[in-house]
Scaffold this motif. Structure first.
Motif, PDB file in Angstrom:
ATOM      1  N   ARG A 256       0.845  -1.197   0.000  1.00 45.80           N
ATOM      2  CA  ARG A 256       0.000   0.000   0.000  1.00 45.80           C
ATOM      3  C   ARG A 256       0.882   1.250   0.000  1.00 45.80           C
ATOM      4  NH1 ARG A 256      -5.403  -0.295  -0.740  1.00 45.80           N
ATOM      5  NH2 ARG A 256      -6.097   0.731   1.174  1.00 45.80           N
ATOM      6  N   ARG A 257       0.314   2.336  -0.518  1.00 44.21           N
ATOM      7  CA  ARG A 257       0.968   3.633  -0.480  1.00 44.21           C
ATOM      8  C   ARG A 257      -0.107   4.691  -0.225  1.00 44.21           C
ATOM      9  NH1 ARG A 257       2.148   4.348  -7.029  1.00 44.21           N
ATOM     10  NH2 ARG A 257      -0.020   4.854  -7.597  1.00 44.21           N
ATOM     11  N   TYR A 258       0.340   5.899   0.158  1.00 42.51           N
ATOM     12  CA  TYR A 258      -0.615   6.984   0.284  1.00 42.51           C
ATOM     13  C   TYR A 258      -1.089   7.383  -1.119  1.00 42.51           C
ATOM     14  CZ  TYR A 258       0.930   7.403   5.117  1.00 42.51           C
ATOM     15  OH  TYR A 258       1.217   7.151   6.426  1.00 42.51           O
ATOM     16  N   ARG A 259      -2.333   7.815  -1.187  1.00 44.52           N
ATOM     17  CA  ARG A 259      -2.911   8.190  -2.490  1.00 44.52           C
ATOM     18  C   ARG A 259      -2.096   9.329  -3.099  1.00 44.52           C
ATOM     19  NH1 ARG A 259      -7.404  11.247  -4.458  1.00 44.52           N
ATOM     20  NH2 ARG A 259      -8.434  10.145  -6.174  1.00 44.52           N
ATOM     21  N   LEU A 260      -1.483   9.025  -4.247  1.00 46.00           N
ATOM     22  CA  LEU A 260      -0.521   9.970  -4.822  1.00 46.00           C
ATOM     23  C   LEU A 260      -1.150  11.311  -5.168  1.00 46.00           C
ATOM     24  CD1 LEU A 260       1.822   7.856  -7.136  1.00 46.00           C
ATOM     25  CD2 LEU A 260       2.107   8.534  -4.759  1.00 46.00           C
ATOM     26  N   ALA A 261      -2.378  11.304  -5.663  1.00 49.32           N
ATOM     27  CA  ALA A 261      -3.025  12.566  -6.030  1.00 49.32           C
ATOM     28  C   ALA A 261      -3.159  13.480  -4.818  1.00 49.32           C
ATOM     29  CB  ALA A 261      -4.401  12.292  -6.639  1.00 49.32           C
TER      30      ALA A 261
ATOM     31  N   GLU B 138      -5.674   8.807   2.944  1.00 45.37           N
ATOM     32  CA  GLU B 138      -6.238   7.663   2.245  1.00 45.37           C
ATOM     33  C   GLU B 138      -5.117   6.839   1.607  1.00 45.37           C
ATOM     34  OE1 GLU B 138      -9.364   6.744  -1.461  1.00 45.37           O
ATOM     35  OE2 GLU B 138      -8.943   8.810  -0.813  1.00 45.37           O
ATOM     36  N   LEU B 139      -5.273   5.509   1.654  1.00 44.76           N
ATOM     37  CA  LEU B 139      -4.285   4.606   1.051  1.00 44.76           C
ATOM     38  C   LEU B 139      -4.797   4.059  -0.277  1.00 44.76           C
ATOM     39  CD1 LEU B 139      -3.200   2.510   4.201  1.00 44.76           C
ATOM     40  CD2 LEU B 139      -2.172   4.607   3.291  1.00 44.76           C
ATOM     41  N   GLU B 140      -3.864   3.610  -1.118  1.00 44.11           N
ATOM     42  CA  GLU B 140      -4.230   2.953  -2.374  1.00 44.11           C
ATOM     43  C   GLU B 140      -3.237   1.809  -2.646  1.00 44.11           C
ATOM     44  OE1 GLU B 140      -4.030   5.893  -5.421  1.00 44.11           O
ATOM     45  OE2 GLU B 140      -1.852   6.096  -5.354  1.00 44.11           O
ATOM     46  N   ASN B 141      -3.617   0.937  -3.557  1.00 44.97           N
ATOM     47  CA  ASN B 141      -2.749  -0.182  -3.909  1.00 44.97           C
ATOM     48  C   ASN B 141      -1.552   0.310  -4.717  1.00 44.97           C
ATOM     49  OD1 ASN B 141      -4.449  -2.093  -2.699  1.00 44.97           O
ATOM     50  ND2 ASN B 141      -5.709  -2.257  -4.544  1.00 44.97           N
TER      51      ASN B 141
END
Length: 329
Positions: A82-87, A109-112
């Protein structure tokens, strides 16, 4: 009525012929040792984390904090999946906000790993895991390849004995040796996980069938006392030697394709053993091919510097011996 061992006792126990067969059959198993544990290195999963593309406009502080931390073995390490939502963090970076000071990272928020992963090259330059990203949701695929190898081993153990009884010990030994080596070579050129896994199952079939054929051939050719040593030490020690040398290959060759090529090539050399390893005289006799068996035994006697009797198998006793060997084969 004398049995096969009594009729061939004139060859001796440990002559040049027996030593040659002992060594060549044992040495032919070394590539099996390589393959037996190759999955440890081919399917290894290096340390990894989500890739954050250089094209994303982030300050150095936000780039360093783009991956959330998780607890592992009592310490905090970057999350692997997971990573933090780049946008979101790119917007904070553009506004000049600092991570941990102006922004509470726990609330983000996290994203894959939408852009893939970056892998540590400290131990491995590449494995099938890094090649086809067999991590996170696809992490089950790497151990599946090993399981499929042993499915092949299971299937091969069922059919190898029947094949050698039907077609002979020597042909099956070299057919399965070729199967083991050939499919390992094709694995080097795998284009996806599915191809690699299917070939690994076929390698497993050749792996065990080759071992069983060599084991049976050796115990049938060698004399009583030597076949015990061959079965308990000779073939097993050479198999274990392959186990022991494999890590040395893996230490110097960190790319999985090159490593697989390196441990496959010795199997090609074993093909030359066809001209030195004979068929099992016992099997030939069990098939009624007594004259062929006698030719092999006479060649063995000549190799040992022994004069063979004028008659090795009395025609009146050959059928009886053949029947006994068929019963116990």
């Amino acid at each position: 009525m004398p049995d096969y061992d009594e009729l061939t006792a004139f060859l001796g126990e440990w002559g040049p012929f027996q030593r040659l067969i002992f060594f060549l059959l044992s040495a032919s198993i070394i590539p099996n040792g390589f393959t037996g544990l190759s999955a440890v290195f081919l399917t290894a999963s290096p340390e990894h984390r989500c890739l954050v593309p250089d094209t994303v406009n982030l300050s150095s502080a936000w780039r360093n904090h783009s991956i959330p931390l998780e607890m592992k073995d009592g310490r905090q390490v970057p999350h692997k999946c997971r990573r933090y939502r780049l946008a979101t963090i790119a917007n904070f970076s553009a506004l000049g906000l600092e991570p941990g000071e102006d922004v509470d990272l726990k609330q983000l928020e996290l994203e894959n790993c939408l852009d893939g992963w970056e892998y540590s090259k400290e131990v491995f330059l590449s494995t099938i895991v890094t090649e086809w990203n067999l991590v996170c949701n696809d992490a089950w695929k790497a151990p599946l390849t090993t399981s499929m190898f042993y499915v092949g081993v299971l299937l091969g153990s069922f059919i190898s004995g029947q094949l050698s009884d039907r077609f002979g010990r020597k042909p099956v030994l070299f057919w399965t040796m070729g199967m083991h080596t050939g499919f390992s070579f094709l694995q080097v050129f795998s284009v996806n996980f599915e191809m690699f896994t299917l070939l690994f199952a076929l390698v497993g079939m050749g792996h065990i069938s080759n071992y069983v054929a060599a084991f049976v051939l050796g115990t049938e050719i060698l004399s009583k006392s030597i076949r015990i040593i061959f079965a308990t030490l000779g073939i097993c020690i050479f198999f274990a030697f392959g186990f022991m040398v494999l890590p040395l290959f893996a230490y110097f060759i960190r790319d999985w394709r090159m490593l697989l090529m390196a441990i496959t090539l010795p199997g090609v050399l074993c093909g030359a053993l066809w001209w030195f390893i004979p068929e099992s005289p016992r099997w030939l006799i069990s098939q009624g091919r007594v004259k062929e068996a006698e030719v092999i035994i006479r060649k063995a006697a000549k190799f040992n510097g022994i004069v063979a009797p004028s008659t090795i198998f009395d025609p009146s006793e050959a059928d009886h011996i053949s029947g006994l060997l068929r019963t116990f084969s």
